[in-house]
Design an enzyme around this catalytic site. Structure first.
Site, short mmCIF file in Angstrom:
data_model
loop_
_atom_site.label_atom_id
_atom_site.label_comp_id
_atom_site.label_asym_id
_atom_site.label_seq_id
_atom_site.Cartn_x
_atom_site.Cartn_y
_atom_site.Cartn_z
CB CYS A 18 -8.04 10.36 7.52
SG CYS A 18 -6.51 9.91 6.70
CB SER A 48 -13.14 7.16 0.28
OG SER A 48 -11.95 6.41 0.26
CB CYS A 88 -0.86 -0.08 1.26
SG CYS A 88 -1.83 1.36 1.59
N1 SAH Z 1 -7.02 9.50 -0.07
C1 SAH Z 1 -7.51 8.28 -0.58
C2 SAH Z 1 -6.60 7.10 -0.33
C3 SAH Z 1 -5.95 7.00 1.01
S1 SAH Z 1 -7.01 6.69 2.38
C4 SAH Z 1 -8.90 8.00 -0.07
O1 SAH Z 1 -9.35 8.70 0.81
O2 SAH Z 1 -9.54 7.10 -0.62
C5 SAH Z 1 -7.37 4.96 2.18
C6 SAH Z 1 -8.67 4.52 2.82
O3 SAH Z 1 -8.57 4.54 4.25
C7 SAH Z 1 -9.86 5.39 2.46
O4 SAH Z 1 -10.97 4.61 2.11
C8 SAH Z 1 -10.09 6.12 3.75
O5 SAH Z 1 -11.39 6.61 3.84
C9 SAH Z 1 -9.77 5.07 4.77
N2 SAH Z 1 -9.56 5.60 6.12
C10 SAH Z 1 -9.10 6.82 6.45
N3 SAH Z 1 -9.06 6.95 7.81
C11 SAH Z 1 -9.52 5.79 8.32
C12 SAH Z 1 -9.68 5.29 9.65
N4 SAH Z 1 -9.37 6.02 10.70
N5 SAH Z 1 -10.16 4.04 9.79
C13 SAH Z 1 -10.44 3.28 8.71
N6 SAH Z 1 -10.28 3.68 7.46
C14 SAH Z 1 -9.83 4.93 7.25
FE1 SF4 Z 2 -7.10 10.67 4.55
FE2 SF4 Z 2 -7.82 9.94 2.05
FE3 SF4 Z 2 -9.20 11.84 3.40
FE4 SF4 Z 2 -6.75 12.37 2.54
S1 SF4 Z 2 -8.56 11.93 1.27
S2 SF4 Z 2 -7.58 12.88 4.55
S3 SF4 Z 2 -5.75 10.40 2.82
S4 SF4 Z 2 -9.00 9.67 3.92
#
Ligand code: SAH
Ligand code: SF4
Length: 346
Positions: A117, A215, A103
């Site tokens: 996040c 997402s 990843c």
């Molecule tokens: N920025 C992109 C890819 C990186 S995040 C995105 O948001 O899709 C990768 C995945 O992890 C995304 O689906 C995001 O929503 C999820 N994610 C972020 N924070 C999280 C958390 N605290 N617990 C579980 N999944 C989380």
């Molecule tokens: Fe985290 Fe993806 Fe949201 Fe960026 S877009 S803050 S990496 S969950």
């Protein structure tokens, strides 16, 4: 110095050293396809040019800092330092023998600032160069190779929003799938986005067979707007249209990521609204357990962010399946080493 993944630079070097194209092809195969490491790569060169090549080429863009292994499962977090001293992280996932994935991060943080996040809280954000993205894959491949495993999948689910760095993302994908490069199958590459319609369209046009994950988390506009403030600029209808378009370009389902948050995204009403929203789309739903982020006091619609109960996730999943949707729940690996989804940040 020339970065090893800078194809133009390497081609110029090849001319300068009067090397046969076959020599470079072999070098790439040893280094990028077998992940046999620097010594083996240099050993594949004619003896007379080894010194010159190793003096002219930078084989790694990132300094390895540490690898932290999870006691819970087969995950490891690899911490790297960029040349400008930023820390970024990749996660190695050893799901089953022969199905190893990495990843990777596409940025040093993320400006989107999703409430759930950790990456979204990193203040200084810059895009990673394609060579920095690719070196995460090279170093992961070398670790797997030393364990007798093979790297199969590259997923862009690490730090950052890939479509905030689209040019470098595309340059990296180009090399990952190229037969003269890493030679990975499109089916084994996956880009996860917070849901930028224009990015989805561009990916579909240029790499129709590379996997896409969105997402989504909530189809209730007000809840999604609060959880993912950056996404307010695109109404959900626009995101749905982009997914529908993508479905017509390629038959592979789009992965829909849904964060399971107690009372916020996991209610009866959420499930009903989701089923309606997804009807007519070709998708695979992936329920993601929420991994708590340290010092998390975010409140949405009057509720603290909390993971859904095990039982509720099971019911939600069953309801989607009963309605005929393909759905699975993600077992997020590496939670004890802060390597699970959303926990990447230093
Ligand atoms: N920025 C992109 C890819 C990186 S995040 C995105 O948001 O899709 C990768 C995945 O992890 C995304 O689906 C995001 O929503 C999820 N994610 C972020 N924070 C999280 C958390 N605290 N617990 C579980 N999944 C989380
Ligand atoms: Fe985290 Fe993806 Fe949201 Fe960026 S877009 S803050 S990496 S969950």
């Amino acid at each position: 110095m020339i970065s090893f993944t800078d194809q133009t630079g390497i081609e110029e070097l090849r001319h300068r050293l009067r090397l046969d194209p076959q020599v470079i092809r072999r070098l790439r195969a040893v280094y990028l396809r077998s992940f046999s490491g620097l010594d083996a790569a240099l050993g594949s060169l004619p003896e007379g040019v080894r010194c010159e090549v190793s003096a002219a080429v930078r084989f790694h863009e990132l300094d390895w800092v540490e690898t932290v292994h999870s006691d819970l499962d087969g995950a490891s977090k690899v911490v790297f330092k960029t040349r400008d001293s930023r820390r970024i992280e990749s996660v190695l996932l050893r799901i089953k023998t022969g199905r190893s994935s990495v990843c990777v991060s596409s940025q040093t943080g993320c400006v989107a600032g999703c409430l759930f996040c950790a990456t979204g809280r990193v203040k200084e954000v810059r895009n990673l160069a394609s060579s920095e993205i690719l070196d995460q894959v090279i170093q992961a491949g070398e670790i797997f190779q030393s364990e007798g495993r093979r790297l199969r999948n590259v997923v862009f689910m690490g730090m950052g929003e890939p479509f905030h760095n689209t040019e470098n993302l595309f340059a990296a994908l180009e090399q990952l799938r190229s037969s003269g490069g890493f030679h990975l199958s499109d089916r084994h590459l996956l880009v996860s986005t917070l849901g930028i319609p224009e990015g989805i369209q561009r990916l579909s046009a240029r790499f129709p067979r590379v996997g896409l994950a969105v997402s989504l988390h909530s189809v209730r506009q007000d809840i999604r707007d609060e959880l993912m403030p950056f996404c307010r600029q695109w109404p959900l209808s626009e995101l749905r249209a982009a997914i529908l378009d993508r479905n017509t370009v390629h038959g592979q389902p789009v992965m829909i990521e849904l964060l399971m948050l107690d009372g916020l995204t996991d209610t009866e009403a959420d499930c009903a609204a989701l089923k309606e929203w997804l009807t007519g789309l070709q998708v695979h739903i992936n329920l993601i357990p929420y991994n708590p982020v340290a010092a998390d006091h975010a409140v949405v619609a009057g509720r603290l962010l909390r993971e859904s109960g095990e039982k509720r996730v099971g019911e939600f999943l069953a309801e989607l399946k009963d309605a005929g949707f393909k759905a699975t729940r993600r077992h997020s690996l590496g939670a004890d080493i802060l390597a699970a989804c959303g926990q990447l940040a230093r």
